[in-house]
Design a protein around this motif. Sequence first.
Motif, PDB file in Angstrom:
ATOM      1  N   ARG A   1     -32.961 -13.192   1.259  1.00 53.19           N
ATOM      2  CA  ARG A   1     -31.513 -12.801   1.809  1.00 53.19           C
ATOM      3  C   ARG A   1     -30.907 -12.153   1.138  1.00 53.19           C
ATOM      4  O   ARG A   1     -29.817 -10.884   1.787  1.00 53.19           O
ATOM      5  CB  ARG A   1     -30.765 -13.763   0.784  1.00 53.19           C
ATOM      6  CG  ARG A   1     -29.965 -14.501   0.858  1.00 53.19           C
ATOM      7  CD  ARG A   1     -29.391 -15.684   0.653  1.00 53.19           C
ATOM      8  NE  ARG A   1     -28.918 -15.938  -1.021  1.00 53.19           N
ATOM      9  CZ  ARG A   1     -27.885 -15.927  -1.851  1.00 53.19           C
ATOM     10  NH1 ARG A   1     -26.890 -15.066  -1.338  1.00 53.19           N
ATOM     11  NH2 ARG A   1     -28.410 -15.591  -2.922  1.00 53.19           N
ATOM     12  N   PHE A   2     -31.870 -11.165   0.093  1.00 47.96           N
ATOM     13  CA  PHE A   2     -31.257 -10.188  -0.691  1.00 47.96           C
ATOM     14  C   PHE A   2     -31.565  -8.723   0.573  1.00 47.96           C
ATOM     15  O   PHE A   2     -30.701  -7.990   0.149  1.00 47.96           O
ATOM     16  CB  PHE A   2     -31.916  -9.827  -2.180  1.00 47.96           C
ATOM     17  CG  PHE A   2     -31.960  -8.389  -2.693  1.00 47.96           C
ATOM     18  CD1 PHE A   2     -30.347  -8.250  -3.310  1.00 47.96           C
ATOM     19  CD2 PHE A   2     -32.843  -7.855  -2.735  1.00 47.96           C
ATOM     20  CE1 PHE A   2     -30.081  -7.309  -4.021  1.00 47.96           C
ATOM     21  CE2 PHE A   2     -32.299  -6.639  -3.427  1.00 47.96           C
ATOM     22  CZ  PHE A   2     -31.288  -5.906  -4.165  1.00 47.96           C
ATOM     23  N   ALA A   3     -32.867  -8.959   0.913  1.00 48.12           N
ATOM     24  CA  ALA A   3     -33.351  -7.678   1.749  1.00 48.12           C
ATOM     25  C   ALA A   3     -32.651  -8.219   2.968  1.00 48.12           C
ATOM     26  O   ALA A   3     -31.967  -6.854   3.400  1.00 48.12           O
ATOM     27  CB  ALA A   3     -34.350  -8.020   2.171  1.00 48.12           C
ATOM     28  N   GLU A   4     -31.973  -9.003   3.445  1.00 49.00           N
ATOM     29  CA  GLU A   4     -30.924  -8.758   4.306  1.00 49.00           C
ATOM     30  C   GLU A   4     -29.614  -8.568   4.186  1.00 49.00           C
ATOM     31  O   GLU A   4     -29.051  -8.009   4.663  1.00 49.00           O
ATOM     32  CB  GLU A   4     -30.601 -10.250   4.977  1.00 49.00           C
ATOM     33  CG  GLU A   4     -32.208 -11.215   5.430  1.00 49.00           C
ATOM     34  CD  GLU A   4     -31.714 -12.283   5.428  1.00 49.00           C
ATOM     35  OE1 GLU A   4     -31.085 -13.061   5.602  1.00 49.00           O
ATOM     36  OE2 GLU A   4     -33.269 -12.786   6.175  1.00 49.00           O
ATOM     37  N   PHE A   5     -29.294  -8.479   2.858  1.00 49.16           N
ATOM     38  CA  PHE A   5     -28.049  -7.760   2.612  1.00 49.16           C
ATOM     39  C   PHE A   5     -28.178  -6.823   2.240  1.00 49.16           C
ATOM     40  O   PHE A   5     -26.937  -5.863   3.132  1.00 49.16           O
ATOM     41  CB  PHE A   5     -27.228  -8.883   1.278  1.00 49.16           C
ATOM     42  CG  PHE A   5     -26.573  -7.813   0.128  1.00 49.16           C
ATOM     43  CD1 PHE A   5     -25.344  -8.196   0.648  1.00 49.16           C
ATOM     44  CD2 PHE A   5     -27.010  -7.169  -0.764  1.00 49.16           C
ATOM     45  CE1 PHE A   5     -24.183  -7.350  -0.050  1.00 49.16           C
ATOM     46  CE2 PHE A   5     -25.828  -6.633  -1.572  1.00 49.16           C
ATOM     47  CZ  PHE A   5     -24.537  -6.601  -1.039  1.00 49.16           C
ATOM     48  N   LEU A   6     -29.365  -6.011   2.081  1.00 45.66           N
ATOM     49  CA  LEU A   6     -29.865  -4.697   1.874  1.00 45.66           C
ATOM     50  C   LEU A   6     -29.525  -3.898   3.325  1.00 45.66           C
ATOM     51  O   LEU A   6     -28.769  -2.263   2.749  1.00 45.66           O
ATOM     52  CB  LEU A   6     -30.021  -4.030   1.200  1.00 45.66           C
ATOM     53  CG  LEU A   6     -30.836  -4.604  -0.369  1.00 45.66           C
ATOM     54  CD1 LEU A   6     -32.364  -4.355  -0.913  1.00 45.66           C
ATOM     55  CD2 LEU A   6     -29.311  -3.810  -1.451  1.00 45.66           C
ATOM     56  N   LEU A   7     -29.430  -4.959   3.422  1.00 44.31           N
ATOM     57  CA  LEU A   7     -29.563  -3.903   5.554  1.00 44.31           C
ATOM     58  C   LEU A   7     -28.178  -4.413   5.893  1.00 44.31           C
ATOM     59  O   LEU A   7     -27.253  -3.741   6.752  1.00 44.31           O
ATOM     60  CB  LEU A   7     -30.113  -4.929   6.513  1.00 44.31           C
ATOM     61  CG  LEU A   7     -31.450  -4.695   5.782  1.00 44.31           C
ATOM     62  CD1 LEU A   7     -32.554  -6.444   7.270  1.00 44.31           C
ATOM     63  CD2 LEU A   7     -32.262  -3.176   6.588  1.00 44.31           C
ATOM     64  N   THR A   8     -26.792  -4.609   5.418  1.00 47.53           N
ATOM     65  CA  THR A   8     -25.674  -4.970   5.565  1.00 47.53           C
ATOM     66  C   THR A   8     -24.464  -3.326   4.912  1.00 47.53           C
ATOM     67  O   THR A   8     -24.107  -3.202   5.923  1.00 47.53           O
ATOM     68  CB  THR A   8     -24.531  -6.596   5.054  1.00 47.53           C
ATOM     69  OG1 THR A   8     -24.903  -6.247   4.159  1.00 47.53           O
ATOM     70  CG2 THR A   8     -25.695  -7.418   5.391  1.00 47.53           C
ATOM     71  N   LEU A   9     -25.729  -2.733   4.183  1.00 46.84           N
ATOM     72  CA  LEU A   9     -25.001  -2.217   3.517  1.00 46.84           C
ATOM     73  C   LEU A   9     -25.051  -0.165   4.385  1.00 46.84           C
ATOM     74  O   LEU A   9     -26.306  -0.541   5.203  1.00 46.84           O
ATOM     75  CB  LEU A   9     -25.542  -1.630   2.322  1.00 46.84           C
ATOM     76  CG  LEU A   9     -25.541  -2.674   1.375  1.00 46.84           C
ATOM     77  CD1 LEU A   9     -26.074  -2.189  -0.597  1.00 46.84           C
ATOM     78  CD2 LEU A   9     -24.291  -3.185   1.083  1.00 46.84           C
ATOM     79  N   ARG A  10     -23.940   0.079   3.977  1.00 47.68           N
ATOM     80  CA  ARG A  10     -23.425   1.481   5.406  1.00 47.68           C
ATOM     81  C   ARG A  10     -23.243   2.809   4.189  1.00 47.68           C
ATOM     82  O   ARG A  10     -21.899   2.062   3.335  1.00 47.68           O
ATOM     83  CB  ARG A  10     -22.654   1.543   6.490  1.00 47.68           C
ATOM     84  CG  ARG A  10     -23.315  -0.265   7.585  1.00 47.68           C
ATOM     85  CD  ARG A  10     -24.046   0.541   7.728  1.00 47.68           C
ATOM     86  NE  ARG A  10     -24.481  -0.325   9.297  1.00 47.68           N
ATOM     87  CZ  ARG A  10     -25.159  -1.281   8.839  1.00 47.68           C
ATOM     88  NH1 ARG A  10     -26.375  -1.290   7.656  1.00 47.68           N
ATOM     89  NH2 ARG A  10     -26.060  -1.683   9.956  1.00 47.68           N
ATOM     90  N   TYR A  11     -23.361   3.603   4.307  1.00 54.63           N
ATOM     91  CA  TYR A  11     -23.003   4.669   3.726  1.00 54.63           C
ATOM     92  C   TYR A  11     -21.326   5.018   4.137  1.00 54.63           C
ATOM     93  O   TYR A  11     -21.184   4.875   5.583  1.00 54.63           O
ATOM     94  CB  TYR A  11     -23.203   5.734   4.148  1.00 54.63           C
ATOM     95  CG  TYR A  11     -22.793   7.688   3.539  1.00 54.63           C
ATOM     96  CD1 TYR A  11     -23.147   7.309   2.546  1.00 54.63           C
ATOM     97  CD2 TYR A  11     -23.282   8.042   4.765  1.00 54.63           C
ATOM     98  CE1 TYR A  11     -22.862   9.091   1.871  1.00 54.63           C
ATOM     99  CE2 TYR A  11     -22.024   9.627   3.935  1.00 54.63           C
ATOM    100  CZ  TYR A  11     -22.102   9.774   2.794  1.00 54.63           C
ATOM    101  OH  TYR A  11     -21.732  10.078   2.602  1.00 54.63           O
ATOM    102  N   ARG A  12     -20.936   4.972   2.951  1.00 57.44           N
ATOM    103  CA  ARG A  12     -19.261   5.654   3.602  1.00 57.44           C
ATOM    104  C   ARG A  12     -19.238   6.778   3.324  1.00 57.44           C
ATOM    105  O   ARG A  12     -18.732   7.319   2.055  1.00 57.44           O
ATOM    106  CB  ARG A  12     -18.534   4.406   1.696  1.00 57.44           C
ATOM    107  CG  ARG A  12     -18.861   2.790   2.294  1.00 57.44           C
ATOM    108  CD  ARG A  12     -17.998   2.720   0.960  1.00 57.44           C
ATOM    109  NE  ARG A  12     -16.493   2.944   1.414  1.00 57.44           N
ATOM    110  CZ  ARG A  12     -14.959   2.460   0.356  1.00 57.44           C
ATOM    111  NH1 ARG A  12     -15.756   1.648  -0.129  1.00 57.44           N
ATOM    112  NH2 ARG A  12     -13.914   2.407   0.600  1.00 57.44           N
ATOM    113  N   ARG A  13     -18.171   7.315   4.258  1.00 54.85           N
ATOM    114  CA  ARG A  13     -17.884   8.798   4.398  1.00 54.85           C
ATOM    115  C   ARG A  13     -16.528   8.773   4.011  1.00 54.85           C
ATOM    116  O   ARG A  13     -15.699   8.661   3.319  1.00 54.85           O
ATOM    117  CB  ARG A  13     -17.811   9.372   5.570  1.00 54.85           C
ATOM    118  CG  ARG A  13     -19.369   9.052   6.026  1.00 54.85           C
ATOM    119  CD  ARG A  13     -19.074   9.582   7.966  1.00 54.85           C
ATOM    120  NE  ARG A  13     -19.922   9.811   8.634  1.00 54.85           N
ATOM    121  CZ  ARG A  13     -20.732  10.631   8.334  1.00 54.85           C
ATOM    122  NH1 ARG A  13     -20.557  11.940   7.834  1.00 54.85           N
ATOM    123  NH2 ARG A  13     -21.961  10.609   9.026  1.00 54.85           N
TER     124      ARG A  13
END
Length: 204
Positions: free
Chosen positions: A192-204
């Motif tokens: 679940r933690f790994a799936e959460f990390l995949l949702t993060l996106r770099y903010r410009r």
Amino acid sequence: RALRVDPLQLAPVLDKLLAMDWIGRLEEEGAQRLVLLCSPERTLAAPLLAAFLAEREGLLPVPDLARARSRVRVVLGPQTERFAPGAVETLLSTRFLVTPACDRMGTRLAGPVLPLREALSIPSEPLVRGAVQVNGEGVASVLLADHQTTGGYPKIATVITADFGCFAQIPAGHGFRFKAVAMEEAQTEAKRFAEFLLTLRYRR
């Protein structure tokens, strides 16, 4: 090696630098090139930073998976048999404090002594992040991101992957308790933690 830059990405940067009079266009024999008009040693960087750095959009929210918690989940072992009777129960039933003796290698805990069954006799072996190791005096420490690669202290438990960030956020002087979970729960939470990390996106 030459640095390759997409002209379409470079054009807005050059337009800003031209508008700031940091660079200028020079015509030479029918060709145009850019020249530096300012002195890097004497020119203030503040206007440049203001022109190119994105404005902050408020504080970034801290996800629940990275907040400090009063309970930190662990998987017991791998060397619980090395400890005296009652040590595991003490680990799980007593409040521990994070001490100022901490860095990126590990954090020493203040709390009850976790006595060993016998003198230290474990050969050095590979270590993992989050391992709760206990020295010869019965003092527990949790290994952090830059921990040493091998060690010979017995490990009574290991902080699960999903709670490692939560533990690292606990400030010195604050207390918490360990909670034992099964390996299956630890693996489920890690996914679940790994799936959460995949949702993060770099903010410009």
